[in-house]
Structure formats: structure tokens, C-alpha cells
Design an enzyme around this catalytic site. Structure first.
Site, PDB file in Angstrom:
ATOM      1  N   GLY A  16     -28.722 -22.339 -76.283  1.00  0.00           N
ATOM      2  CA  GLY A  16     -29.953 -23.079 -75.345  1.00  0.00           C
ATOM      3  C   GLY A  16     -30.268 -24.311 -75.745  1.00  0.00           C
ATOM      4  O   GLY A  16     -30.377 -24.582 -76.953  1.00  0.00           O
ATOM      5  N   ARG A  77     -22.556 -21.571 -73.744  1.00  0.00           N
ATOM      6  CA  ARG A  77     -22.024 -20.595 -74.531  1.00  0.00           C
ATOM      7  C   ARG A  77     -20.607 -20.363 -74.412  1.00  0.00           C
ATOM      8  O   ARG A  77     -20.200 -20.310 -73.291  1.00  0.00           O
ATOM      9  CB  ARG A  77     -22.794 -19.348 -74.236  1.00  0.00           C
ATOM     10  CG  ARG A  77     -24.465 -19.679 -74.418  1.00  0.00           C
ATOM     11  CD  ARG A  77     -25.479 -18.469 -74.329  1.00  0.00           C
ATOM     12  NE  ARG A  77     -26.661 -18.756 -75.033  1.00  0.00           N
ATOM     13  CZ  ARG A  77     -27.882 -19.291 -74.292  1.00  0.00           C
ATOM     14  NH1 ARG A  77     -27.813 -19.124 -73.190  1.00  0.00           N
ATOM     15  NH2 ARG A  77     -28.978 -19.370 -74.894  1.00  0.00           N
ATOM     16  N   ASP A 108     -28.703 -19.573 -84.616  1.00  0.00           N
ATOM     17  CA  ASP A 108     -27.952 -18.929 -85.531  1.00  0.00           C
ATOM     18  C   ASP A 108     -26.515 -18.499 -85.043  1.00  0.00           C
ATOM     19  O   ASP A 108     -25.538 -18.372 -85.714  1.00  0.00           O
ATOM     20  CB  ASP A 108     -28.655 -17.247 -85.831  1.00  0.00           C
ATOM     21  CG  ASP A 108     -29.482 -17.600 -86.999  1.00  0.00           C
ATOM     22  OD1 ASP A 108     -29.675 -18.433 -87.956  1.00  0.00           O
ATOM     23  OD2 ASP A 108     -30.409 -16.709 -86.743  1.00  0.00           O
ATOM     24  N   THR A 130     -33.634 -24.938 -81.418  1.00  0.00           N
ATOM     25  CA  THR A 130     -34.119 -23.885 -80.592  1.00  0.00           C
ATOM     26  C   THR A 130     -35.424 -23.584 -80.306  1.00  0.00           C
ATOM     27  O   THR A 130     -36.316 -23.918 -81.656  1.00  0.00           O
ATOM     28  CB  THR A 130     -33.607 -22.500 -81.084  1.00  0.00           C
ATOM     29  OG1 THR A 130     -34.093 -21.455 -80.328  1.00  0.00           O
ATOM     30  CG2 THR A 130     -33.934 -22.077 -82.430  1.00  0.00           C
ATOM     31  N   ASP A 132     -37.050 -21.346 -80.120  1.00  0.00           N
ATOM     32  CA  ASP A 132     -37.664 -19.989 -80.455  1.00  0.00           C
ATOM     33  C   ASP A 132     -38.249 -19.904 -82.006  1.00  0.00           C
ATOM     34  O   ASP A 132     -38.906 -18.882 -81.988  1.00  0.00           O
ATOM     35  CB  ASP A 132     -36.463 -18.771 -80.410  1.00  0.00           C
ATOM     36  CG  ASP A 132     -35.839 -18.728 -78.918  1.00  0.00           C
ATOM     37  OD1 ASP A 132     -36.452 -19.015 -78.021  1.00  0.00           O
ATOM     38  OD2 ASP A 132     -35.007 -18.377 -78.750  1.00  0.00           O
ATOM     39  N   ASP A 134     -36.685 -19.273 -84.493  1.00  0.00           N
ATOM     40  CA  ASP A 134     -36.267 -17.975 -84.697  1.00  0.00           C
ATOM     41  C   ASP A 134     -35.102 -18.113 -86.022  1.00  0.00           C
ATOM     42  O   ASP A 134     -34.243 -17.000 -86.263  1.00  0.00           O
ATOM     43  CB  ASP A 134     -35.849 -16.748 -83.749  1.00  0.00           C
ATOM     44  CG  ASP A 134     -34.732 -17.393 -83.127  1.00  0.00           C
ATOM     45  OD1 ASP A 134     -34.134 -18.526 -83.179  1.00  0.00           O
ATOM     46  OD2 ASP A 134     -34.122 -16.704 -82.199  1.00  0.00           O
ATOM     47  N   ARG A 176     -36.828 -15.200 -76.754  1.00  0.00           N
ATOM     48  CA  ARG A 176     -35.752 -14.243 -77.113  1.00  0.00           C
ATOM     49  C   ARG A 176     -36.665 -12.956 -77.722  1.00  0.00           C
ATOM     50  O   ARG A 176     -37.458 -12.245 -77.367  1.00  0.00           O
ATOM     51  CB  ARG A 176     -34.676 -14.765 -77.844  1.00  0.00           C
ATOM     52  CG  ARG A 176     -33.485 -14.007 -77.568  1.00  0.00           C
ATOM     53  CD  ARG A 176     -32.056 -14.501 -78.309  1.00  0.00           C
ATOM     54  NE  ARG A 176     -31.935 -16.064 -78.025  1.00  0.00           N
ATOM     55  CZ  ARG A 176     -30.515 -16.054 -77.673  1.00  0.00           C
ATOM     56  NH1 ARG A 176     -29.889 -15.085 -77.650  1.00  0.00           N
ATOM     57  NH2 ARG A 176     -30.478 -17.390 -77.424  1.00  0.00           N
TER      58      ARG A 176
HETATM   59  P1  ADP Z   1     -27.670 -19.971 -80.576  1.00  0.00           P
HETATM   60  O1  ADP Z   1     -26.737 -20.741 -81.255  1.00  0.00           O
HETATM   61  O2  ADP Z   1     -28.741 -20.577 -79.942  1.00  0.00           O
HETATM   62  O3  ADP Z   1     -28.161 -18.616 -81.331  1.00  0.00           O
HETATM   63  P2  ADP Z   1     -25.951 -18.139 -79.184  1.00  0.00           P
HETATM   64  O4  ADP Z   1     -26.124 -16.875 -79.864  1.00  0.00           O
HETATM   65  O5  ADP Z   1     -25.662 -17.888 -77.799  1.00  0.00           O
HETATM   66  O6  ADP Z   1     -27.023 -19.365 -79.148  1.00  0.00           O
HETATM   67  O7  ADP Z   1     -24.345 -18.785 -79.785  1.00  0.00           O
HETATM   68  C1  ADP Z   1     -24.218 -20.000 -79.316  1.00  0.00           C
HETATM   69  C2  ADP Z   1     -22.504 -19.665 -79.121  1.00  0.00           C
HETATM   70  O8  ADP Z   1     -22.106 -20.052 -80.650  1.00  0.00           O
HETATM   71  C3  ADP Z   1     -21.828 -18.865 -78.693  1.00  0.00           C
HETATM   72  O9  ADP Z   1     -21.729 -18.941 -77.238  1.00  0.00           O
HETATM   73  C4  ADP Z   1     -20.673 -18.849 -79.402  1.00  0.00           C
HETATM   74  O10 ADP Z   1     -19.757 -19.705 -78.528  1.00  0.00           O
HETATM   75  C5  ADP Z   1     -20.958 -19.247 -80.919  1.00  0.00           C
HETATM   76  N1  ADP Z   1     -21.043 -18.049 -81.581  1.00  0.00           N
HETATM   77  C6  ADP Z   1     -22.258 -17.153 -81.451  1.00  0.00           C
HETATM   78  N2  ADP Z   1     -21.780 -16.192 -82.443  1.00  0.00           N
HETATM   79  C7  ADP Z   1     -20.757 -16.528 -83.083  1.00  0.00           C
HETATM   80  C8  ADP Z   1     -20.035 -15.764 -83.901  1.00  0.00           C
HETATM   81  N3  ADP Z   1     -20.223 -14.669 -84.626  1.00  0.00           N
HETATM   82  N4  ADP Z   1     -18.550 -16.414 -84.470  1.00  0.00           N
HETATM   83  C9  ADP Z   1     -18.429 -17.487 -83.815  1.00  0.00           C
HETATM   84  N5  ADP Z   1     -18.904 -18.200 -82.839  1.00  0.00           N
HETATM   85  C10 ADP Z   1     -19.964 -17.685 -82.570  1.00  0.00           C
HETATM   86  O1  F6P Z   2     -32.915 -19.340 -77.271  1.00  0.00           O
HETATM   87  C1  F6P Z   2     -33.658 -20.060 -76.373  1.00  0.00           C
HETATM   88  C2  F6P Z   2     -33.962 -19.254 -75.176  1.00  0.00           C
HETATM   89  O2  F6P Z   2     -34.736 -20.040 -74.027  1.00  0.00           O
HETATM   90  C3  F6P Z   2     -34.783 -17.793 -75.446  1.00  0.00           C
HETATM   91  O3  F6P Z   2     -36.366 -18.010 -75.548  1.00  0.00           O
HETATM   92  C4  F6P Z   2     -34.446 -17.107 -74.020  1.00  0.00           C
HETATM   93  O4  F6P Z   2     -34.515 -15.801 -74.220  1.00  0.00           O
HETATM   94  C5  F6P Z   2     -32.959 -17.844 -73.694  1.00  0.00           C
HETATM   95  O5  F6P Z   2     -32.603 -18.958 -74.371  1.00  0.00           O
HETATM   96  C6  F6P Z   2     -32.730 -17.804 -72.442  1.00  0.00           C
HETATM   97  O6  F6P Z   2     -31.485 -18.052 -72.158  1.00  0.00           O
HETATM   98  P1  F6P Z   2     -30.556 -18.568 -70.744  1.00  0.00           P
HETATM   99  O7  F6P Z   2     -31.061 -19.982 -70.612  1.00  0.00           O
HETATM  100  O8  F6P Z   2     -29.270 -18.431 -70.976  1.00  0.00           O
HETATM  101  O9  F6P Z   2     -31.247 -18.021 -69.563  1.00  0.00           O
END
Ligand code: ADP
Ligand code: F6P
Length: 329
Positions: A16, A77, A108, A130, A132, A134, A176
Site C-alpha cells: 500500500g 502487490r 512486512d 505503511t 498502519d 504495524d 488492517r
Molecule cells: P506490505 O509490504 O505493506 O506488508 P503486502 O503484504 O501486500 O504489503 O506485500 C507487498 C508485496 O511484497 C507482495 O505483493 C509480494 O509481492 C511481496 N511479498 C509479500 N510477502 C512475501 C513473501 N513471503 N515472500 C516474498 N515476497 C513477498
Molecule cells: O496497509 C495499508 C492499508 O491501507 C490498510 O490499512 C488496508 O487494510 C489496506 O492497505 C487496503 O488495501 P487496498 O488499497 O488494497 O484496498
């Protein structure tokens, strides 16, 4: 311990978007150039890496961006990057483009991607981005400050109309599975009730009794801040209205919380984190996450950072509740 000096680094934003990401990108680009490195921008997170959407960045490319919300590199993503094949290909693309060090700005999930790339020989540094808040290893994440201020201002506005109509308002904020935005707004807006996913123990009947009791004492509005992690605000509003006889509306703030010009704090902290990420790469470090703890900018091993846990503060939750209580004196 430095291995060999790197010449070219890349930067991407992933997951995000968050206000302040542009300040971090700008800092990576300019700190990189001033350290004698070539800097490449990778569009659309790991998607853009796999699709080789990679451009050379100049200092001019990041002019006029520090004050803008969103991310000029776009974000995405990428499901493919979760697979070993996707990660292998990502490392190959980095090598093909001469990218020896990569700065990943995200949460994360994005750090898990950076961890995999580091294991495949690409030096990676994560920057927490982020709204969040978090990410366990850090007390600050890029975007939280702007988002929580945006939410706070929106809730003030909802309160005005809630008071005029003598209504109850449920306002759902993002986060989230984390309740930091909700808790901070609860304190900053003086909400009567704050529902947090970390404390999924709220008692709707207690809230209903509270609304009825407050109304008897002459309170004109009742503000409930509901974290996204609890959700179901519309259904909750219907139940509360039916039980209290008081008009109740739900407002879901949604993506407006992710946009807008970053606050001064987000610009400054993101800039320092961006510079620090480059400095770590120049020192030959890899698989690190930049964080902010106890008043200082620090860094952690990604494996350790991802294994850390954090929880919302019981004390802050209790203070929030005690300050919004409608005391009889
Ligand atoms: P955030 O980075 O905000 O936590 P996401 O969980 O959507 O957001 O992760 C962002 C991107 O990071 C995912 O779309 C994916 O491409 C990559 N990613 C997430 N988890 C993994 C993982 N376990 N191993 C490799 N790449 C990952
Ligand atoms: O991680 C940031 C965030 O805005 C969260 O607060 C929310 O749950 C999520 O992303 C929403 O994701 P999307 O933009 O894919 O709807």
C-alpha cells in the site's frame, strides 16, 4: 563488514502507498548520487522488477516530489514474487541491470521479498512505509503521521454534523489488523468508544447502554471509532439505532487516509531513513531494515525484524477510555 563497493542501487515502493514515500525515494536518489552511485528507479514494486520497468534516476527526477502524496514510482502487490521462481527471476533482473543494492520501501510483506532477494545475493535494505504503524521493529512508519492527521480532521468534521443532528456516528478507520490509527484518533478526537482489533472484547450492549446514559445526561453526539480490523460498521450502526432509538450513521473513511501531502514529520523521517538506507548499502550492509527507536534511527537484521512482535499499549488504551468517560462531576 564491507565485501565489495557497490556502484549501482535500485529503489522501489511496494504494498500500500503511504504519504512520505516520495520523500524517501528522493532521499535514496540524492544520497545515492552524492555517494557516487548510479541510482535506478523500479516502477510498480516487485511487479515492475519482474517486468523490467527500470529507469535511471537523476536528481532532477525527484524535484518537486517531497510534498506530494502517493509514490512517483507507483506501487503494486505481486503474487508471483511470493514464489521461489519469481524471487529467482527478480534476482536475475537485478543482476542484468547491474543493481547490486536494492532499497525496498513498504511493509512486512515487502520486507519478506527483500529478505528472499538478499538470500539470493542482492544487497537489500527495507524502509518501513505503511500508514498502519504495524511494523514491530520500529516506533515510526512512513505515512502514519499524515494518515492519522487526515483521519483526525475527518472525524472532527463528522462530529460537527453528528452534533447538529444529535446522532451517533461510527467512523471506521484503516489499519488492517492493527488499531494504531483508531487508538490515536480515539485520544485526539475524544471518541466515546474506540474499537480495536487487538482488544476484540468490546461489548455492544455496554456501548448501547453508554449511548443511552450519555443522552440522558444531555450529550448531543456519540462518536465510535471502529478499526478496520473489526469492521462491519454499517451493520453495527443498524443494530445500535434499533436498540437505542437514536439515529446512527456509519462513515468509512477508506483510501482518503492514504492520500494527501505528507506532514513535516513524514517528510523529515522518510528523508532520514532514505539517506540511512543508502549509507548502509555503501557500508556493504545487506538484509537490514531501517527503524526508529528511542529517539534514534537504527537498523535491524530483516530476519530478526520480521520475527519481532508489538502490541498496542494497555496504558494508552486505558487513558483513551478514561478521558472520554462522561463523569458526573
Ligand atoms: P506490505 O509490504 O505493506 O506488508 P503486502 O503484504 O501486500 O504489503 O506485500 C507487498 C508485496 O511484497 C507482495 O505483493 C509480494 O509481492 C511481496 N511479498 C509479500 N510477502 C512475501 C513473501 N513471503 N515472500 C516474498 N515476497 C513477498
Ligand atoms: O496497509 C495499508 C492499508 O491501507 C490498510 O490499512 C488496508 O487494510 C489496506 O492497505 C487496503 O488495501 P487496498 O488499497 O488494497 O484496498
Amino acid at each position: 563488514m564491507a565485501t565489495k563497493a557497490i556502484k549501482t542501487i535500485g529503489v522501489l515502493t511496494s504494498g500500500g502507498d503511504a504519504p512520505g514515500m516520495n520523500a524517501a525515494i528522493r532521499a535514496v536518489v540524492r544520497r545515492g548520487l552524492s555517494s557516487g552511485l548510479n541510482v535506478k528507479g523500479i516502477y510498480k514494486g516487485y511487479n515492475g522488477l519482474l517486468n523490467e520497468e527500470i529507469v535511471d534516476m537523476t536528481a532532477r527526477d525527484v524535484s518537486d516530489t517531497i510534498q506530494r502524496g502517493g509514490t512517483v514510482l507507483y506501487t503494486a502487490r505481486c503474487a508471483e514474487f511470493r514464489t521461489p521462481e519469481g524471487q529467482q527471476r527478480g534476482a536475475e533482473v537485478c543482476r542484468k541491470h547491474g543493481i547490486e543494492g536494492l532499497v525496498v520501501i513498504g511493509g512486512d510483506g515487502s520486507f519478506a521479498g527483500a529478505q528472499k532477494l538478499a538470500n539470493l545475493g542482492i544487497n537489500t535494505i527495507g524502509i518501513p512505509g505503511t500508514i498502519d504503524l504495524d511494523i514491530a521493529c520500529t516506533e515510526y512508519t512512513i505515512g502514519f503521521d499524515t494518515a492519522v492527521n487526515t483521519a483526525m480532521e475527518a472525524i472532527d468534521k463528522v462530529r460537527d454534523t453528528s452534533t447538529s443532528h444529535e446522532r451517533c456516528s461510527i467512523i471506521e478507520v484503516m489499519g488492517r489488523n492493527a488499531g494504531y490509527i483508531a487508538l490515536w484518533c480515539g485520544i485526539a478526537n475524544g471518541a466515546e468508544d474506540v474499537l480495536l482489533p487487538e482488544r476484540y472484547d468490546y461489548d455492544e450492549q455496554k456501548i448501547i447502554n453508554n449511548i443511552i446514559e450519555n443522552r440522558k445526561k444531555g450529550k448531543k453526539h456519540h462518536i465510535i471509532i471502529n478499526a478496520e480490523g473489526i469492521g462491519h460498521s454499517e451493520a453495527m450502526a443498524k443494530r445500535i439505532e434499533a436498540a437505542t432509538g437514536i439515529e446512527t450513521r456509519a462513515t468509512i473513511l477508506g483510501h482518503m487516509q492514504r492520500g494527501g501531502n505528507p506532514t513535516c514529520k513524514d517528510r523529515v523521517y522518510a528523508s532520514i531513513m532514505g539517506a540511512k538506507a543508502v549509507d548502509l548499502l555503501v557500508e556493504g550492509k545487506s538484509k537490514r531494515v531501517v527503524g526508529y527507536r528511542h529517539g534514534d534511527f537504527v537498523d535491524f537484521d530483516i530476519d530478526e525484524a520480521l520475527a519481532m512482535q508489538k502490541d498496542i499499549s494497555d496504558y494508552q488504551v486505558e487513558v483513551c477510555a478514561s478521558l472520554s468517560h462522561n463523569y458526573s462531576k
